[in-house]
Design an enzyme around this catalytic site. Structure first.
Site, PDB file in Angstrom:
ATOM      1  CB  SER A 233      -0.918  -0.009   1.143  1.00  0.00           C
ATOM      2  OG  SER A 233      -0.204   0.119   2.436  1.00  0.00           O
ATOM      3  CG  HIS A 247      -4.463   7.772  -2.061  1.00  0.00           C
ATOM      4  ND1 HIS A 247      -4.884   8.592  -2.922  1.00  0.00           N
ATOM      5  CD2 HIS A 247      -4.170   7.977  -1.033  1.00  0.00           C
ATOM      6  CE1 HIS A 247      -5.014   9.835  -2.263  1.00  0.00           C
ATOM      7  NE2 HIS A 247      -4.673   9.451  -0.723  1.00  0.00           N
ATOM      8  CG  ASN A 249      -4.912  -1.035  -1.208  1.00  0.00           C
ATOM      9  OD1 ASN A 249      -5.513  -2.186  -1.478  1.00  0.00           O
ATOM     10  ND2 ASN A 249      -5.739   0.168  -1.233  1.00  0.00           N
ATOM     11  CE1 TYR A 250      -4.168  -3.344  -7.848  1.00  0.00           C
ATOM     12  CE2 TYR A 250      -2.047  -1.841  -7.531  1.00  0.00           C
ATOM     13  CZ  TYR A 250      -3.223  -2.299  -8.205  1.00  0.00           C
ATOM     14  OH  TYR A 250      -3.967  -1.203  -9.193  1.00  0.00           O
ATOM     15  NE  ARG A 251      -7.974  -5.234   0.022  1.00  0.00           N
ATOM     16  CZ  ARG A 251      -8.296  -4.322  -0.538  1.00  0.00           C
ATOM     17  NH1 ARG A 251      -7.210  -3.350  -1.204  1.00  0.00           N
ATOM     18  NH2 ARG A 251      -9.460  -3.912  -0.982  1.00  0.00           N
TER      19      ARG A 251
END
EC number: 1.3.3.3
Length: 380
Positions: A233, A247, A249-251
């Site tokens: 992130s 911004h 994020n990868y999850r």
């Protein structure tokens, strides 16, 4: 052309962005002056195929979708995993990709060490464990987010030219840890953070109940439900008011039931928040994301772009956070490998979608009034 971004619920400041891939249009009856980027011809219902269609993908922003945005280390990963209420799905793609080899060559160990030497720090998981399970998605995802962190940090440090990233490692008592990289008070960037979290342990009963409430059947063993969660992130704040904040994020999240059955899903996205709207920047940013998504299907970008527009609509203020981007959650189809390839492609689009915009504006002249407006917007 740069336009001052004011309050969406008051002045009709949002101009239409015209271009090959993106234009801004009214998006919410609650705020007639709220505008978001939209591809020509994508208004109205989309064909029921591609990413983002399924029983949970009905739009809106429930408790979990709002929580997912708080991803920052373990707290954000837990929010993304436990609270979202939407599901993304993806149709199979005929890519001709080769299946993973059942065996592993002896030199793969050295290749892993060489790969890890390019990261900002050694992986959270020990190399011997990563070598033991090279084809496991937890290994692939951890190496991918480490790689993304390194690529973004090096690109930003190169643009800044003065400041560099400090690297801090942290550990979680219950299992796992993370790596936080921060650049501060540079020539170009006021502050930029790119963080990694790789955590594991047992879900709390509250979290397990929330997941069951979304229709997931979870079988515990001795009241325990093992999980693994990991992600990258970032929030990036340039000094110049004409360079936008970004911004992303990868999850990835995985839960193992008592009978050995595994539930897994991916989530993430990225978005741009300018202080002053620039037509060319908006077109470039959305075009780059669309080109990344189009590699995996023509319906993906319109769906996930709309999801992002809805996700970042601030209801109590009647305004949007910025010009959007893409967002998705609970992505668990058509296969783990295809979903991973899609997320990897999106992560690789971070630098080309954003860095050219910062380079373009980092030396623009601005006044103290411009800077004050940047701080006011950032405070919102």
């Amino acid at each position: 052309m740069a336009l001052r971004l004011g309050r969406l619920g008051s002045d009709p400041w949002w101009r239409a962005v015209l271009g090959d891939y993106a234009q801004l249009r009214a998006a919410s009856p609650r705020c007639a002056s709220a505008r978001v980027c939209q591809l020509p011809g994508t208004a109205g219902p989309q064909p029921r195929r591609g990413l983002g269609y399924g029983p949970w993908a009905r739009g809106g922003s429930g408790l979990g979708t709002r929580l997912a945005a708080t991803l920052a280390g373990l707290a954000g990963l837990a929010a993304a995993a436990f609270g979202h209420v939407q599901r993304a799905e993806m149709v199979p793609k005929s890519s001709g990709a080769r299946s993973p080899s059942p065996g592993r060559r002896e030199e793969d160990g050295d290749e892993l060490a060489r790969r890890c030497s390019t990261f900002m720090s050694s992986p959270v998981t020990e190399l011997r464990e990563l070598r033991r399970r090279p084809e496991d998605m937890k290994t692939k995802m951890e190496l991918m987010i480490m790689e993304t962190q390194a690529q973004v940090c090096r690109a930003l440090a190169q643009v800044d030219g003065v400041a560099d990233f400090t690297v801090d490692r942290w550990e979680r008592k219950e299992g796992g840890g993370g790596i936080t990289c921060v650049l501060q008070d540079g020539r170009v960037f006021e502050k930029a953070g790119v963080s990694i979290s790789v955590v594991h342990g047992n879900l709390s009963e509250e979290a397990a109940n929330q997941m069951r409430g979304r229709g997931k059947t979870l079988k515990t063993k001795d009241s325990k439900l093992p999980f693994t969660a990991m992600g990258v992130s970032s929030v990036i704040h340039p000094k110049n008011p004409y360079a936008p904040t970004m911004h992303f994020n990868y999850r990835y999240f995985e839960v193992e039931e008592a009978d050995g059955n595994t539930h897994w899903w991916f989530g993430g996205g990225c978005d741009l928040t300018p202080t002053y709207l620039n037509q060319e920047d908006a077109v470039h940013f959305h075009r780059t994301l669309k080109e990344a998504c189009d590699q995996h299907g023509p319906d993906i970008y319109p769906k996930f772009k709309k999801w992002c527009d809805d996700y970042f609509f601030i209801v109590h203020r009647g305004e949007r956070r910025g010009i959007g981007g893409i967002f998705f959650d609970d992505l668990d189809s058509p296969s783990k490998e295809e979903a991973f390839r899609f997320v990897k492609t999106c992560a690789e689009a971070v630098v080309p979608s954003y860095v050219p915009i910062v380079k373009k504006h980092c030396d623009d002249s601005y006044t103290p009034r411009d800077k004050l407006w940047q701080q006011l917007r950032r405070g919102r």
